[in-house]
Design an enzyme around this catalytic site. Structure first.
Site, PDB file in Angstrom:
ATOM      1  N   ASN A  10       0.876  -1.174   0.000  1.00  0.00           N
ATOM      2  CA  ASN A  10       0.000   0.000   0.000  1.00  0.00           C
ATOM      3  C   ASN A  10       0.911   1.221   0.000  1.00  0.00           C
ATOM      4  O   ASN A  10       1.499   1.556   1.020  1.00  0.00           O
ATOM      5  CB  ASN A  10      -0.880  -0.034   1.262  1.00  0.00           C
ATOM      6  CG  ASN A  10      -1.666   1.254   1.440  1.00  0.00           C
ATOM      7  OD1 ASN A  10      -1.785   2.053   0.509  1.00  0.00           O
ATOM      8  ND2 ASN A  10      -2.197   1.465   2.644  1.00  0.00           N
ATOM      9  N   TRP A  11       1.025   1.841  -1.160  1.00  0.00           N
ATOM     10  CA  TRP A  11       1.974   2.955  -1.282  1.00  0.00           C
ATOM     11  C   TRP A  11       1.440   4.268  -0.720  1.00  0.00           C
ATOM     12  O   TRP A  11       2.154   5.268  -0.681  1.00  0.00           O
ATOM     13  CB  TRP A  11       2.382   3.121  -2.759  1.00  0.00           C
ATOM     14  CG  TRP A  11       3.263   2.007  -3.258  1.00  0.00           C
ATOM     15  CD1 TRP A  11       3.866   1.034  -2.490  1.00  0.00           C
ATOM     16  CD2 TRP A  11       3.661   1.755  -4.612  1.00  0.00           C
ATOM     17  NE1 TRP A  11       4.609   0.196  -3.293  1.00  0.00           N
ATOM     18  CE2 TRP A  11       4.505   0.612  -4.597  1.00  0.00           C
ATOM     19  CE3 TRP A  11       3.394   2.376  -5.821  1.00  0.00           C
ATOM     20  CZ2 TRP A  11       5.074   0.096  -5.760  1.00  0.00           C
ATOM     21  CZ3 TRP A  11       3.964   1.857  -6.977  1.00  0.00           C
ATOM     22  CH2 TRP A  11       4.798   0.732  -6.945  1.00  0.00           C
ATOM     23  N   LYS A  12       0.197   4.292  -0.327  1.00  0.00           N
ATOM     24  CA  LYS A  12      -0.412   5.515   0.235  1.00  0.00           C
ATOM     25  C   LYS A  12      -0.119   6.707  -0.686  1.00  0.00           C
ATOM     26  O   LYS A  12      -0.016   6.531  -1.900  1.00  0.00           O
ATOM     27  CB  LYS A  12       0.077   5.742   1.670  1.00  0.00           C
ATOM     28  CG  LYS A  12      -0.056   4.472   2.519  1.00  0.00           C
ATOM     29  CD  LYS A  12       0.151   4.689   3.982  1.00  0.00           C
ATOM     30  CE  LYS A  12       0.007   3.361   4.705  1.00  0.00           C
ATOM     31  NZ  LYS A  12       0.045   3.463   6.130  1.00  0.00           N
ATOM     32  N   HIS A  92      -9.379   1.100   4.830  1.00  0.00           N
ATOM     33  CA  HIS A  92      -8.086   1.281   5.499  1.00  0.00           C
ATOM     34  C   HIS A  92      -8.297   2.225   6.682  1.00  0.00           C
ATOM     35  O   HIS A  92      -9.111   3.149   6.621  1.00  0.00           O
ATOM     36  CB  HIS A  92      -7.063   1.856   4.519  1.00  0.00           C
ATOM     37  CG  HIS A  92      -5.698   1.888   5.110  1.00  0.00           C
ATOM     38  ND1 HIS A  92      -5.289   2.889   5.957  1.00  0.00           N
ATOM     39  CD2 HIS A  92      -4.663   1.009   5.030  1.00  0.00           C
ATOM     40  CE1 HIS A  92      -4.045   2.628   6.357  1.00  0.00           C
ATOM     41  NE2 HIS A  92      -3.648   1.498   5.799  1.00  0.00           N
ATOM     42  N   GLU A  94      -6.752   4.659   7.742  1.00  0.00           N
ATOM     43  CA  GLU A  94      -6.603   6.096   7.449  1.00  0.00           C
ATOM     44  C   GLU A  94      -7.879   6.646   6.816  1.00  0.00           C
ATOM     45  O   GLU A  94      -8.240   7.803   7.040  1.00  0.00           O
ATOM     46  CB  GLU A  94      -5.374   6.319   6.557  1.00  0.00           C
ATOM     47  CG  GLU A  94      -4.081   6.157   7.378  1.00  0.00           C
ATOM     48  CD  GLU A  94      -2.893   5.601   6.618  1.00  0.00           C
ATOM     49  OE1 GLU A  94      -2.863   5.698   5.379  1.00  0.00           O
ATOM     50  OE2 GLU A  94      -1.984   5.056   7.274  1.00  0.00           O
ATOM     51  N   GLU A 164      -5.417  -4.969  10.521  1.00  0.00           N
ATOM     52  CA  GLU A 164      -4.361  -3.979  10.745  1.00  0.00           C
ATOM     53  C   GLU A 164      -4.635  -3.226  12.045  1.00  0.00           C
ATOM     54  O   GLU A 164      -5.436  -2.275  12.068  1.00  0.00           O
ATOM     55  CB  GLU A 164      -4.337  -2.969   9.593  1.00  0.00           C
ATOM     56  CG  GLU A 164      -4.013  -3.580   8.252  1.00  0.00           C
ATOM     57  CD  GLU A 164      -3.449  -2.534   7.298  1.00  0.00           C
ATOM     58  OE1 GLU A 164      -2.314  -2.698   6.858  1.00  0.00           O
ATOM     59  OE2 GLU A 164      -4.136  -1.541   7.017  1.00  0.00           O
ATOM     60  N   GLY A 170       2.482   2.216  10.624  1.00  0.00           N
ATOM     61  CA  GLY A 170       3.425   3.325  10.449  1.00  0.00           C
ATOM     62  C   GLY A 170       4.131   3.721  11.723  1.00  0.00           C
ATOM     63  O   GLY A 170       4.782   4.764  11.783  1.00  0.00           O
ATOM     64  N   SER A 209       3.472  -2.160  10.212  1.00  0.00           N
ATOM     65  CA  SER A 209       4.921  -2.212  10.442  1.00  0.00           C
ATOM     66  C   SER A 209       5.562  -3.542  10.052  1.00  0.00           C
ATOM     67  O   SER A 209       6.542  -3.978  10.669  1.00  0.00           O
ATOM     68  CB  SER A 209       5.255  -1.846  11.885  1.00  0.00           C
ATOM     69  OG  SER A 209       4.842  -0.518  12.155  1.00  0.00           O
ATOM     70  N   GLY A 230       2.927  -1.026   4.183  1.00  0.00           N
ATOM     71  CA  GLY A 230       3.067   0.362   3.759  1.00  0.00           C
ATOM     72  C   GLY A 230       4.530   0.687   3.492  1.00  0.00           C
ATOM     73  O   GLY A 230       5.085   0.401   2.428  1.00  0.00           O
ATOM     74  N   GLY A 231       5.179   1.274   4.492  1.00  0.00           N
ATOM     75  CA  GLY A 231       6.542   1.801   4.353  1.00  0.00           C
ATOM     76  C   GLY A 231       7.526   0.844   3.682  1.00  0.00           C
ATOM     77  O   GLY A 231       8.275   1.239   2.783  1.00  0.00           O
TER      78      GLY A 231
HETATM   79  P1  PGA Z   1       2.965   0.272   7.500  1.00  0.00           P
HETATM   80  O1  PGA Z   1       1.493   0.520   6.876  1.00  0.00           O
HETATM   81  O2  PGA Z   1       3.458  -1.033   6.932  1.00  0.00           O
HETATM   82  O3  PGA Z   1       3.781   1.451   7.045  1.00  0.00           O
HETATM   83  O4  PGA Z   1       2.796   0.194   8.978  1.00  0.00           O
HETATM   84  C1  PGA Z   1       0.602  -0.556   6.705  1.00  0.00           C
HETATM   85  C2  PGA Z   1      -0.693  -0.050   6.129  1.00  0.00           C
HETATM   86  O5  PGA Z   1      -1.101   1.069   6.457  1.00  0.00           O
HETATM   87  O6  PGA Z   1      -1.349  -0.751   5.337  1.00  0.00           O
END
Ligand code: PGA
Length: 249
Positions: A10-12, A92, A94, A164, A170, A209, A230-231
């Site tokens: 997930n590149w956000k 998600h 967010e 999640e 994050g 994470s 994500g990251g």
């Molecule tokens: P993260 O994000 O791996 O940077 O914690 C995961 C996500 O939001 O799907």
């Protein structure tokens, strides 16, 4: 039954077009798991082109609850499908927290995405205060109950779930494999009793994470079928490492 491991990036709202090109020029693509990425919607066409022959499926991070109309700034699932998107994330944390998306709205989005033949990754997860208040079960079950209502019966195999924990996203604070497995098992037992998805066959990803150093411990657990990352999915080398690790499990 054996469920194929999935590694979803997930590149956000990250990467410019140059970064995206670099990612695909560096990605080797020699792994044996389902490898998916969700770029910014504005990059979807480019990424779909760049991903050709790279063993990667491409999808969206969000979609609208309807196909057209006065929804400024939203992504029509019909248009996502037209472009060639394979999947969309729905719910998600967010989107839930920043854009106030409710279970009811997320249910509409899920139904509409499925009706447009998109695969849906439906995300659930508790906040830290909900965990500390002992409400993990209650929160997850209500997200599943309300989010997965009235799904089209012929599309149930097109839904994946992602657990999640919000406190792990994050933050660098990954859930331990045991903590994650406990909730994944809870989700399977909820599905067994309540449906609508198959408790045996549904792919359930863990997210929060995940990185090359912890992916193996998490994905070795019997109820964890992959990761939503994500990251650590932004750089090709790290994404490749995650996919290779997932392929070996
Ligand atoms: P993260 O994000 O791996 O940077 O914690 C995961 C996500 O939001 O799907």
């Amino acid at each position: 039954m054996s469920r194929k491991k999935h590694l979803v990036g997930n590149w956000k709202m990250n990467h410019n077009l140059e970064d995206v090109k670099t990612f695909f020029s560096e990605l080797q693509g020699n792994y044996d798991c389902e490898a998916w990425v969700a770029p910014q919607a504005i990059h979807l066409s480019s990424v779909l082109e760049l991903a050709k022959g790279k063993n990667v499926k491409v999808g969206a991070q969000n979609c609208a609850q309807t196909n057209s109309g006065a929804f400024t700034g939203e992504n029509s699932p019909a248009s996502l499908k037209d472009l060639g998107s394979h999947f969309t994330l729905v719910g998600h944390s967010e989107r839930r927290a920043i854009y106030n998306e409710t279970n009811e709205l997320l249910n509409e989005k899920t139904i509409n995405a499925l009706n447009n033949d998109l695969v849906v990754i439906f995300c659930v997860g508790e906040t830290l205060s909900e965990r500390e208040a002992g409400k993990v079960d209650e929160v997850i079950k209500s997200q599943l109950k309300e989010g997965l209502k009235n799904l089209p019966a012929n599309k149930l195999d097109k839904v994946l779930l992602a657990y999640e924990p919000v406190w792990a996203i994050g933050t660098g604070k990954v859930a331990s494999p045991e903590q994650a497995e406990e909730v994944h098992a809870l989700i399977r037992s909820y599905l067994k009793d309540n449906g609508p998805l198959s408790s045996e066959e549904t792919i359930i990803l863990y997210g929060g994470s995940v990185k090359p150093s912890n992916v193996e411990g998490l994905l070795s657990k019997p109820n964890i079928d992959g990761a939503l990352v994500g990251g650590a999915s932004l750089k090709a080398t790290s994404f490749q490492e995650l996919c290779v690790a997932a392929s070996d499990l």
